[in-house]
Design a protein around this motif. Structure first.
Motif, short mmCIF file in Angstrom:
data_model
loop_
_atom_site.label_atom_id
_atom_site.label_comp_id
_atom_site.label_asym_id
_atom_site.label_seq_id
_atom_site.Cartn_x
_atom_site.Cartn_y
_atom_site.Cartn_z
N GLY A 49 0.81 -1.21 0.00
CA GLY A 49 0.00 0.00 0.00
C GLY A 49 0.84 1.25 0.00
O GLY A 49 0.57 2.20 -0.74
N PHE A 50 1.91 1.27 0.80
CA PHE A 50 2.78 2.44 0.84
C PHE A 50 3.51 2.67 -0.48
O PHE A 50 3.83 3.80 -0.83
N PHE A 51 3.79 1.60 -1.22
CA PHE A 51 4.46 1.74 -2.51
C PHE A 51 3.59 2.54 -3.50
O PHE A 51 4.12 3.13 -4.44
N THR A 96 17.16 3.82 -16.67
CA THR A 96 18.08 3.53 -15.56
C THR A 96 17.32 3.00 -14.35
O THR A 96 17.70 2.00 -13.73
N GLY A 97 16.21 3.66 -14.02
CA GLY A 97 15.41 3.24 -12.87
C GLY A 97 14.83 1.84 -13.04
O GLY A 97 14.84 1.04 -12.11
N ALA A 102 15.04 -4.03 -11.71
CA ALA A 102 15.21 -5.43 -12.09
C ALA A 102 16.23 -6.13 -11.20
O ALA A 102 16.12 -7.34 -10.94
N GLN A 103 17.20 -5.40 -10.72
CA GLN A 103 18.29 -6.00 -9.93
C GLN A 103 17.98 -6.10 -8.45
O GLN A 103 18.62 -6.88 -7.73
N VAL A 104 17.02 -5.32 -7.97
CA VAL A 104 16.79 -5.23 -6.52
C VAL A 104 15.80 -6.31 -6.06
O VAL A 104 14.81 -6.58 -6.74
N ASP A 105 16.07 -6.89 -4.91
CA ASP A 105 15.15 -7.83 -4.27
C ASP A 105 14.23 -7.04 -3.34
O ASP A 105 14.67 -6.51 -2.32
N PRO A 106 12.93 -6.94 -3.67
CA PRO A 106 12.03 -6.10 -2.86
C PRO A 106 11.78 -6.65 -1.47
O PRO A 106 11.35 -5.91 -0.58
N VAL A 107 12.03 -7.93 -1.25
CA VAL A 107 11.81 -8.51 0.08
C VAL A 107 12.91 -8.09 1.04
O VAL A 107 12.65 -7.66 2.16
N SER A 108 14.15 -8.20 0.60
CA SER A 108 15.29 -7.86 1.47
C SER A 108 15.63 -6.38 1.44
O SER A 108 16.25 -5.87 2.37
N GLN A 111 13.31 -0.58 0.72
CA GLN A 111 13.62 0.85 0.62
C GLN A 111 14.35 1.16 -0.69
O GLN A 111 14.08 2.18 -1.35
N MET A 112 15.28 0.28 -1.08
CA MET A 112 16.01 0.49 -2.33
C MET A 112 15.06 0.35 -3.53
O MET A 112 15.16 1.11 -4.50
N MET A 113 14.14 -0.61 -3.46
CA MET A 113 13.16 -0.75 -4.53
C MET A 113 12.30 0.51 -4.65
O MET A 113 12.01 0.98 -5.76
N ALA A 114 11.91 1.07 -3.50
CA ALA A 114 11.11 2.29 -3.52
C ALA A 114 11.90 3.45 -4.11
O ALA A 114 11.35 4.27 -4.88
#
Length: 465
Positions: A49-51, A96-97, A102-108, A111-114
Protein backbone atom coordinates in the motif's frame (compact mmCIF):
# COMPACT_ATOMS: atom_id res chain seq x y z
CA UNK A 1 -12.34 10.29 -46.02
CA UNK A 2 -9.11 10.26 -48.03
CA UNK A 3 -8.09 13.62 -46.56
CA UNK A 4 -8.72 12.23 -43.06
CA UNK A 5 -6.50 9.23 -43.75
CA UNK A 6 -3.75 11.56 -45.03
CA UNK A 7 -3.77 13.44 -41.72
CA UNK A 8 -2.78 10.21 -39.95
CA UNK A 9 0.20 9.79 -42.27
CA UNK A 10 1.80 13.07 -41.17
CA UNK A 11 5.09 12.65 -39.37
CA UNK A 12 3.88 14.62 -36.33
CA UNK A 13 0.91 12.27 -35.87
CA UNK A 14 3.02 9.14 -36.29
CA UNK A 15 5.61 10.54 -33.87
CA UNK A 16 2.96 11.00 -31.18
CA UNK A 17 2.02 7.31 -31.50
CA UNK A 18 5.54 6.31 -30.41
CA UNK A 19 5.82 9.10 -27.84
CA UNK A 20 2.50 7.93 -26.40
CA UNK A 21 3.99 4.45 -26.07
CA UNK A 22 7.02 5.94 -24.33
CA UNK A 23 4.80 7.86 -21.91
CA UNK A 24 2.57 4.90 -21.06
CA UNK A 25 5.30 2.28 -20.58
CA UNK A 26 6.62 3.30 -17.11
CA UNK A 27 3.25 4.03 -15.49
CA UNK A 28 2.10 0.51 -14.56
CA UNK A 29 5.68 -0.56 -13.76
CA UNK A 30 5.59 1.66 -10.68
CA UNK A 31 1.91 1.05 -9.93
CA UNK A 32 -0.23 -2.08 -10.48
CA UNK A 33 2.48 -4.24 -12.12
CA UNK A 34 4.86 -3.38 -9.30
CA UNK A 35 2.11 -4.24 -6.78
CA UNK A 36 1.66 -7.62 -8.49
CA UNK A 37 5.42 -8.23 -8.28
CA UNK A 38 5.52 -7.32 -4.59
CA UNK A 39 2.54 -9.56 -3.80
CA UNK A 40 4.02 -12.41 -5.86
CA UNK A 41 7.31 -12.45 -3.94
CA UNK A 42 5.65 -12.21 -0.52
CA UNK A 43 5.82 -8.54 0.47
CA UNK A 44 3.11 -7.79 3.06
CA UNK A 45 0.02 -5.83 2.01
CA UNK A 46 0.74 -2.83 4.27
CA UNK A 47 4.09 -2.29 2.53
CA UNK A 48 2.47 -2.72 -0.89
CA UNK A 49 0.00 0.00 0.00
CA UNK A 50 2.78 2.44 0.84
CA UNK A 51 4.46 1.74 -2.51
CA UNK A 52 1.41 3.29 -4.20
CA UNK A 53 2.68 6.68 -3.00
CA UNK A 54 5.14 6.52 -5.89
CA UNK A 55 2.17 7.50 -8.05
CA UNK A 56 1.90 10.83 -6.22
CA UNK A 57 4.83 11.97 -8.35
CA UNK A 58 2.50 12.12 -11.36
CA UNK A 59 0.06 14.19 -9.33
CA UNK A 60 2.54 16.91 -8.38
CA UNK A 61 4.38 17.27 -11.70
CA UNK A 62 2.83 20.72 -12.05
CA UNK A 63 5.31 21.90 -9.38
CA UNK A 64 8.31 21.48 -11.70
CA UNK A 65 6.49 21.85 -15.03
CA UNK A 66 7.54 25.54 -15.32
CA UNK A 67 11.19 24.45 -15.01
CA UNK A 68 10.80 21.95 -17.87
CA UNK A 69 8.99 24.59 -19.89
CA UNK A 70 11.63 27.29 -19.53
CA UNK A 71 15.04 25.85 -18.55
CA UNK A 72 17.49 24.95 -21.31
CA UNK A 73 19.66 21.91 -20.56
CA UNK A 74 23.39 22.40 -21.12
CA UNK A 75 24.82 20.74 -24.26
CA UNK A 76 21.65 18.71 -24.95
CA UNK A 77 19.65 21.84 -25.73
CA UNK A 78 22.18 22.87 -28.36
CA UNK A 79 22.14 19.40 -29.94
CA UNK A 80 18.43 18.56 -29.77
CA UNK A 81 16.49 21.65 -28.73
CA UNK A 82 14.57 22.29 -25.51
CA UNK A 83 11.68 19.84 -25.84
CA UNK A 84 13.63 16.88 -27.24
CA UNK A 85 16.47 17.36 -24.75
CA UNK A 86 14.07 17.15 -21.79
CA UNK A 87 12.36 14.09 -23.26
CA UNK A 88 15.68 12.33 -23.79
CA UNK A 89 16.93 13.15 -20.28
CA UNK A 90 13.68 11.81 -18.79
CA UNK A 91 13.90 8.62 -20.86
CA UNK A 92 17.44 7.98 -19.66
CA UNK A 93 16.14 8.30 -16.10
CA UNK A 94 13.28 5.89 -16.79
CA UNK A 95 15.52 3.24 -18.37
CA UNK A 96 18.08 3.53 -15.56
CA UNK A 97 15.41 3.24 -12.87
CA UNK A 98 13.76 0.21 -14.49
CA UNK A 99 17.10 -1.58 -14.88
CA UNK A 100 17.88 -0.96 -11.21
CA UNK A 101 14.42 -2.23 -10.22
CA UNK A 102 15.21 -5.43 -12.09
CA UNK A 103 18.29 -6.00 -9.93
CA UNK A 104 16.79 -5.23 -6.52
CA UNK A 105 15.15 -7.83 -4.27
CA UNK A 106 12.03 -6.10 -2.86
CA UNK A 107 11.81 -8.51 0.08
CA UNK A 108 15.29 -7.86 1.47
CA UNK A 109 15.61 -4.26 0.24
CA UNK A 110 12.16 -2.62 0.00
CA UNK A 111 13.62 0.85 0.62
CA UNK A 112 16.01 0.49 -2.33
CA UNK A 113 13.16 -0.75 -4.53
CA UNK A 114 11.11 2.29 -3.52
CA UNK A 115 14.02 4.62 -4.34
CA UNK A 116 14.49 3.06 -7.79
CA UNK A 117 10.74 3.29 -8.36
CA UNK A 118 10.85 6.97 -7.41
CA UNK A 119 13.52 7.57 -10.08
CA UNK A 120 11.23 5.97 -12.66
CA UNK A 121 8.13 7.84 -11.50
CA UNK A 122 9.83 11.25 -11.35
CA UNK A 123 11.46 10.78 -14.76
CA UNK A 124 8.18 9.53 -16.25
CA UNK A 125 6.21 12.51 -14.91
CA UNK A 126 8.88 14.84 -16.31
CA UNK A 127 8.62 13.11 -19.68
CA UNK A 128 4.84 13.65 -19.60
CA UNK A 129 5.34 17.40 -19.13
CA UNK A 130 7.82 17.56 -22.00
CA UNK A 131 5.67 15.46 -24.36
CA UNK A 132 2.57 17.54 -23.60
CA UNK A 133 4.47 20.71 -24.46
CA UNK A 134 5.93 19.08 -27.59
CA UNK A 135 2.47 17.94 -28.74
CA UNK A 136 1.01 21.44 -28.40
CA UNK A 137 3.95 23.14 -30.12
CA UNK A 138 4.63 20.73 -32.99
CA UNK A 139 1.44 21.32 -34.99
CA UNK A 140 -1.38 23.81 -35.43
CA UNK A 141 -4.81 23.49 -33.87
CA UNK A 142 -6.40 21.50 -36.68
CA UNK A 143 -3.93 18.62 -36.14
CA UNK A 144 -4.27 18.48 -32.35
CA UNK A 145 -7.17 15.99 -32.36
CA UNK A 146 -5.24 13.56 -34.56
CA UNK A 147 -2.15 13.98 -32.37
CA UNK A 148 -4.18 13.27 -29.24
CA UNK A 149 -5.81 10.20 -30.83
CA UNK A 150 -2.52 8.53 -31.80
CA UNK A 151 -0.94 9.52 -28.48
CA UNK A 152 -3.75 7.84 -26.51
CA UNK A 153 -3.59 4.73 -28.69
CA UNK A 154 0.18 4.46 -28.19
CA UNK A 155 -0.25 5.04 -24.46
CA UNK A 156 -2.81 2.24 -24.15
CA UNK A 157 -0.62 -0.14 -26.15
CA UNK A 158 2.15 0.58 -23.68
CA UNK A 159 -0.20 -0.18 -20.78
CA UNK A 160 -0.85 -3.57 -22.36
CA UNK A 161 2.87 -4.24 -22.69
CA UNK A 162 3.71 -3.03 -19.17
CA UNK A 163 0.68 -4.83 -17.71
CA UNK A 164 -0.05 -8.13 -19.41
CA UNK A 165 3.34 -8.29 -21.15
CA UNK A 166 5.28 -7.82 -17.93
CA UNK A 167 3.17 -10.47 -16.16
CA UNK A 168 3.72 -12.96 -18.99
CA UNK A 169 7.48 -12.41 -18.88
CA UNK A 170 7.50 -12.82 -15.11
CA UNK A 171 5.48 -16.05 -15.32
CA UNK A 172 7.61 -17.70 -18.00
CA UNK A 173 11.02 -16.28 -16.97
CA UNK A 174 11.33 -14.00 -13.92
CA UNK A 175 10.55 -10.52 -12.63
CA UNK A 176 14.18 -9.57 -13.26
CA UNK A 177 13.89 -10.46 -16.96
CA UNK A 178 10.52 -8.70 -17.14
CA UNK A 179 11.86 -5.38 -15.88
CA UNK A 180 15.03 -5.65 -17.97
CA UNK A 181 12.91 -6.05 -21.12
CA UNK A 182 10.82 -3.03 -20.08
CA UNK A 183 14.01 -1.00 -19.67
CA UNK A 184 15.04 -1.96 -23.22
CA UNK A 185 11.65 -0.91 -24.58
CA UNK A 186 12.31 2.65 -23.41
CA UNK A 187 14.51 2.68 -26.53
CA UNK A 188 11.32 3.15 -28.60
CA UNK A 189 10.96 6.64 -27.14
CA UNK A 190 14.67 7.38 -27.36
CA UNK A 191 14.80 6.54 -31.08
CA UNK A 192 11.68 8.63 -31.68
CA UNK A 193 13.20 11.65 -29.96
CA UNK A 194 16.38 11.32 -32.02
CA UNK A 195 14.43 11.10 -35.31
CA UNK A 196 11.70 13.73 -34.90
CA UNK A 197 12.13 17.48 -35.33
CA UNK A 198 12.16 20.13 -32.65
CA UNK A 199 9.13 22.50 -32.66
CA UNK A 200 9.75 25.82 -34.37
CA UNK A 201 7.07 27.80 -32.56
CA UNK A 202 6.23 28.18 -28.87
CA UNK A 203 2.48 28.36 -28.36
CA UNK A 204 2.56 29.56 -24.76
CA UNK A 205 2.50 33.15 -25.96
CA UNK A 206 -0.42 34.16 -23.75
CA UNK A 207 1.37 33.21 -20.54
CA UNK A 208 4.54 34.89 -21.79
CA UNK A 209 2.67 38.11 -22.52
CA UNK A 210 1.28 38.15 -18.98
CA UNK A 211 4.77 37.62 -17.56
CA UNK A 212 6.09 40.53 -19.59
CA UNK A 213 3.26 42.82 -18.44
CA UNK A 214 3.86 41.94 -14.78
CA UNK A 215 7.60 42.51 -15.22
CA UNK A 216 6.92 45.95 -16.72
CA UNK A 217 4.63 46.86 -13.83
CA UNK A 218 7.19 45.66 -11.30
CA UNK A 219 9.92 47.64 -13.04
CA UNK A 220 7.91 50.84 -12.53
CA UNK A 221 8.22 50.43 -8.77
CA UNK A 222 11.44 51.97 -7.52
CA UNK A 223 11.83 49.60 -4.58
CA UNK A 224 11.84 46.50 -6.87
CA UNK A 225 14.95 45.53 -8.79
CA UNK A 226 15.05 43.87 -12.24
CA UNK A 227 15.54 40.36 -10.85
CA UNK A 228 12.53 40.61 -8.56
CA UNK A 229 10.50 42.05 -11.42
CA UNK A 230 11.41 39.10 -13.64
CA UNK A 231 10.56 36.68 -10.85
CA UNK A 232 7.18 38.37 -10.36
CA UNK A 233 6.49 37.97 -14.07
CA UNK A 234 7.42 34.31 -14.08
CA UNK A 235 5.39 33.62 -10.95
CA UNK A 236 2.32 35.31 -12.40
CA UNK A 237 2.54 33.44 -15.71
CA UNK A 238 3.42 29.99 -14.39
CA UNK A 239 1.69 29.82 -11.01
CA UNK A 240 -0.55 32.72 -9.97
CA UNK A 241 -2.06 33.57 -13.36
CA UNK A 242 -4.00 30.31 -13.91
CA UNK A 243 -5.30 30.36 -10.33
CA UNK A 244 -6.37 34.00 -10.49
CA UNK A 245 -8.11 33.42 -13.82
CA UNK A 246 -9.99 30.39 -12.52
CA UNK A 247 -11.10 31.93 -9.21
CA UNK A 248 -12.08 35.25 -10.77
CA UNK A 249 -14.33 33.47 -13.29
CA UNK A 250 -16.03 30.89 -11.06
CA UNK A 251 -16.02 32.93 -7.84
CA UNK A 252 -18.22 31.20 -5.20
CA UNK A 253 -18.24 27.93 -7.20
CA UNK A 254 -14.45 27.68 -7.52
CA UNK A 255 -13.75 25.78 -4.30
CA UNK A 256 -16.63 23.36 -4.87
CA UNK A 257 -15.39 22.67 -8.40
CA UNK A 258 -11.89 21.94 -7.08
CA UNK A 259 -13.36 19.73 -4.34
CA UNK A 260 -15.31 17.78 -6.98
CA UNK A 261 -12.12 17.30 -9.02
CA UNK A 262 -10.26 16.13 -5.91
CA UNK A 263 -12.82 13.52 -4.76
CA UNK A 264 -14.12 12.27 -8.13
CA UNK A 265 -11.56 9.48 -8.55
CA UNK A 266 -10.76 8.70 -4.89
CA UNK A 267 -12.91 5.55 -4.89
CA UNK A 268 -11.46 4.22 -8.13
CA UNK A 269 -7.79 4.96 -7.40
CA UNK A 270 -7.87 3.72 -3.79
CA UNK A 271 -9.49 0.44 -4.87
CA UNK A 272 -6.96 -0.05 -7.67
CA UNK A 273 -4.02 -0.21 -5.27
CA UNK A 274 -5.19 -3.52 -3.81
CA UNK A 275 -6.68 -5.03 -6.98
CA UNK A 276 -3.70 -7.16 -8.05
CA UNK A 277 -2.87 -8.37 -4.53
CA UNK A 278 -6.57 -9.31 -4.21
CA UNK A 279 -6.50 -11.33 -7.46
CA UNK A 280 -3.19 -13.06 -6.75
CA UNK A 281 -3.07 -13.34 -2.96
CA UNK A 282 -6.66 -13.66 -1.80
CA UNK A 283 -8.37 -15.19 -4.85
CA UNK A 284 -5.40 -17.34 -5.87
CA UNK A 285 -5.48 -16.64 -9.60
CA UNK A 286 -2.26 -17.11 -11.58
CA UNK A 287 -0.39 -14.21 -13.16
CA UNK A 288 -1.48 -15.44 -16.61
CA UNK A 289 -5.15 -15.47 -15.60
CA UNK A 290 -4.86 -11.99 -14.12
CA UNK A 291 -3.13 -10.75 -17.27
CA UNK A 292 -5.77 -12.28 -19.54
CA UNK A 293 -8.78 -10.94 -17.67
CA UNK A 294 -7.67 -7.62 -16.16
CA UNK A 295 -5.08 -6.46 -18.69
CA UNK A 296 -6.04 -7.73 -22.15
CA UNK A 297 -9.81 -8.20 -21.72
CA UNK A 298 -9.97 -5.17 -19.42
CA UNK A 299 -8.10 -3.08 -22.01
CA UNK A 300 -10.85 -3.56 -24.60
CA UNK A 301 -13.61 -2.99 -22.04
CA UNK A 302 -12.00 0.33 -21.06
CA UNK A 303 -11.92 1.38 -24.72
CA UNK A 304 -15.58 0.37 -25.03
CA UNK A 305 -16.43 2.41 -21.95
CA UNK A 306 -14.60 5.42 -23.37
CA UNK A 307 -16.50 5.17 -26.67
CA UNK A 308 -19.84 4.82 -24.87
CA UNK A 309 -18.94 7.72 -22.59
CA UNK A 310 -18.13 9.95 -25.55
CA UNK A 311 -21.48 9.20 -27.18
CA UNK A 312 -23.37 9.76 -23.93
CA UNK A 313 -21.65 13.10 -23.32
CA UNK A 314 -22.74 14.35 -26.74
CA UNK A 315 -26.27 13.01 -26.26
CA UNK A 316 -26.96 14.05 -22.65
CA UNK A 317 -24.30 16.62 -21.71
CA UNK A 318 -21.13 16.29 -19.72
CA UNK A 319 -22.46 16.94 -16.20
CA UNK A 320 -25.11 14.24 -16.33
CA UNK A 321 -22.54 11.68 -17.50
CA UNK A 322 -20.21 12.97 -14.79
CA UNK A 323 -22.92 11.94 -12.31
CA UNK A 324 -23.44 8.60 -14.08
CA UNK A 325 -19.71 7.87 -14.00
CA UNK A 326 -19.46 8.67 -10.28
CA UNK A 327 -22.43 6.42 -9.45
CA UNK A 328 -21.17 3.56 -11.63
CA UNK A 329 -17.67 3.74 -10.16
CA UNK A 330 -18.96 3.48 -6.59
CA UNK A 331 -21.38 0.69 -7.53
CA UNK A 332 -18.80 -1.42 -9.35
CA UNK A 333 -16.43 -1.15 -6.39
CA UNK A 334 -19.18 -2.72 -4.30
CA UNK A 335 -19.24 -5.65 -6.76
CA UNK A 336 -15.76 -6.53 -5.46
CA UNK A 337 -17.31 -6.94 -2.01
CA UNK A 338 -19.50 -9.70 -3.45
CA UNK A 339 -16.56 -11.19 -5.35
CA UNK A 340 -14.64 -11.55 -2.08
CA UNK A 341 -17.49 -13.58 -0.53
CA UNK A 342 -17.41 -16.47 -3.00
CA UNK A 343 -14.84 -19.04 -4.17
CA UNK A 344 -12.56 -17.93 -7.04
CA UNK A 345 -14.27 -18.09 -10.42
CA UNK A 346 -12.66 -16.73 -13.58
CA UNK A 347 -15.98 -15.95 -15.29
CA UNK A 348 -17.27 -14.03 -12.28
CA UNK A 349 -13.99 -12.11 -12.20
CA UNK A 350 -14.41 -11.25 -15.90
CA UNK A 351 -17.93 -9.90 -15.29
CA UNK A 352 -16.82 -7.70 -12.37
CA UNK A 353 -13.71 -6.48 -14.20
CA UNK A 354 -15.87 -5.70 -17.27
CA UNK A 355 -18.24 -3.59 -15.19
CA UNK A 356 -15.31 -1.86 -13.46
CA UNK A 357 -13.53 -0.97 -16.70
CA UNK A 358 -16.70 0.12 -18.48
CA UNK A 359 -17.59 2.46 -15.63
CA UNK A 360 -14.01 3.70 -15.46
CA UNK A 361 -13.99 4.48 -19.18
CA UNK A 362 -17.28 6.41 -18.96
CA UNK A 363 -16.20 8.31 -15.83
CA UNK A 364 -12.80 9.29 -17.25
CA UNK A 365 -14.24 10.59 -20.52
CA UNK A 366 -16.81 12.68 -18.64
CA UNK A 367 -14.20 14.05 -16.23
CA UNK A 368 -11.73 14.96 -18.97
CA UNK A 369 -14.47 16.65 -21.01
CA UNK A 370 -15.65 18.58 -17.97
CA UNK A 371 -12.16 19.73 -16.99
CA UNK A 372 -11.36 20.73 -20.57
CA UNK A 373 -14.52 22.85 -20.73
CA UNK A 374 -13.34 24.89 -17.73
CA UNK A 375 -9.84 25.75 -18.98
CA UNK A 376 -9.18 29.19 -20.39
CA UNK A 377 -7.51 29.50 -23.79
CA UNK A 378 -4.83 31.66 -22.19
CA UNK A 379 -3.87 28.95 -19.69
CA UNK A 380 -5.01 25.67 -21.27
CA UNK A 381 -1.85 23.65 -20.55
CA UNK A 382 -1.22 25.01 -17.06
CA UNK A 383 -4.80 24.88 -15.80
CA UNK A 384 -5.29 21.36 -17.12
CA UNK A 385 -2.05 20.28 -15.43
CA UNK A 386 -3.33 21.75 -12.17
CA UNK A 387 -6.68 19.97 -12.57
CA UNK A 388 -5.05 16.64 -13.42
CA UNK A 389 -2.71 16.91 -10.43
CA UNK A 390 -5.60 17.57 -8.06
CA UNK A 391 -7.63 14.82 -9.74
CA UNK A 392 -5.26 12.02 -8.70
CA UNK A 393 -3.39 13.28 -5.63
CA UNK A 394 -6.01 12.59 -2.88
CA UNK A 395 -6.78 9.09 -4.19
CA UNK A 396 -3.13 8.12 -4.37
CA UNK A 397 -2.42 9.51 -0.90
CA UNK A 398 -5.35 7.63 0.65
CA UNK A 399 -4.42 4.55 -1.40
CA UNK A 400 -1.15 4.41 0.51
CA UNK A 401 -3.08 3.29 3.60
CA UNK A 402 -5.12 0.68 1.73
CA UNK A 403 -2.79 -2.16 2.70
CA UNK A 404 -3.25 -1.35 6.38
CA UNK A 405 -7.05 -1.50 5.99
CA UNK A 406 -6.81 -4.88 4.25
CA UNK A 407 -4.39 -6.23 6.86
CA UNK A 408 -6.60 -5.03 9.72
CA UNK A 409 -10.08 -5.81 8.41
CA UNK A 410 -9.98 -7.78 5.15
CA UNK A 411 -10.55 -7.26 1.44
CA UNK A 412 -14.37 -7.20 1.54
CA UNK A 413 -14.37 -4.46 4.18
CA UNK A 414 -11.79 -2.49 2.22
CA UNK A 415 -13.85 -2.61 -1.00
CA UNK A 416 -16.91 -1.50 0.95
CA UNK A 417 -15.03 1.53 2.26
CA UNK A 418 -13.68 2.26 -1.23
CA UNK A 419 -17.21 2.19 -2.64
CA UNK A 420 -18.53 4.52 0.06
CA UNK A 421 -15.72 6.97 -0.70
CA UNK A 422 -17.48 7.56 -4.04
CA UNK A 423 -20.58 9.07 -2.36
CA UNK A 424 -19.17 12.65 -2.07
CA UNK A 425 -18.47 12.67 -5.82
CA UNK A 426 -22.09 11.69 -6.52
CA UNK A 427 -23.42 14.48 -4.26
CA UNK A 428 -21.13 17.10 -5.80
CA UNK A 429 -21.98 15.99 -9.35
CA UNK A 430 -25.67 16.49 -8.50
CA UNK A 431 -24.83 19.98 -7.25
CA UNK A 432 -23.04 20.79 -10.50
CA UNK A 433 -26.10 19.69 -12.50
CA UNK A 434 -28.39 21.85 -10.35
CA UNK A 435 -26.25 24.95 -10.98
CA UNK A 436 -25.33 24.05 -14.56
CA UNK A 437 -26.87 27.12 -16.19
CA UNK A 438 -24.93 29.47 -13.90
CA UNK A 439 -21.69 27.56 -14.47
CA UNK A 440 -22.18 27.72 -18.23
CA UNK A 441 -22.56 31.49 -18.00
CA UNK A 442 -19.26 31.70 -16.09
CA UNK A 443 -17.37 29.36 -18.45
CA UNK A 444 -14.55 30.74 -20.66
CA UNK A 445 -15.83 32.32 -23.87
CA UNK A 446 -13.69 29.94 -25.93
CA UNK A 447 -15.72 27.00 -24.54
CA UNK A 448 -19.22 28.45 -24.39
CA UNK A 449 -19.98 27.76 -28.04
CA UNK A 450 -18.91 24.12 -27.67
CA UNK A 451 -21.11 23.71 -24.61
CA UNK A 452 -24.08 25.03 -26.50
CA UNK A 453 -23.31 22.69 -29.39
CA UNK A 454 -23.43 19.71 -27.05
CA UNK A 455 -26.79 20.81 -25.71
CA UNK A 456 -28.12 21.28 -29.20
CA UNK A 457 -27.29 17.67 -29.99
CA UNK A 458 -29.43 16.28 -27.23
CA UNK A 459 -28.56 17.60 -23.80
CA UNK A 460 -31.88 18.14 -22.16
CA UNK A 461 -32.02 21.15 -19.87
CA UNK A 462 -30.72 23.13 -16.91
CA UNK A 463 -27.01 22.96 -17.58
CA UNK A 464 -26.60 19.29 -18.38
CA UNK A 465 -23.98 20.09 -21.00
Amino acid sequence: MLALIRIYTRWQVIALLFLGFSAGLPFLLVFSTLNARLADVGVDTATIGFFSWLGITYSIKVLWAPVVDRLKLPVLDRLLGKRRSWMLLAQVGIATGLYLMAQVDPVSAPQMMALCGLIVAFSSATQDVAIDAYRIEIADERLQAALAATYIFGYRLALLVAGAGALYLAEYWSWQVSYQVMALLVGVGVLTVLVVREPEVNHFAAAKDIAERVAREAHKRAHLGPRLARFAGWFSAAVAGPFLDFFSRYRQFALLILLTVAVYRISDIAMGVMANPFYLDFMGFSKIQVADVTKIFGFFMTIAGSLVGGILVVRYGVRRILLLGAAMTAATNLLFVLLAQYPPNLYTLAVVVSADNLSGGIANVALIAWLSSMTSASFTATQYALFSSLMTLPGKFIGGFSGMVVAGFGYAEFFLVAGLMGVPAIVLALYMIRHGATLDALAPKNHSDHSGELKGQGAASQGAG
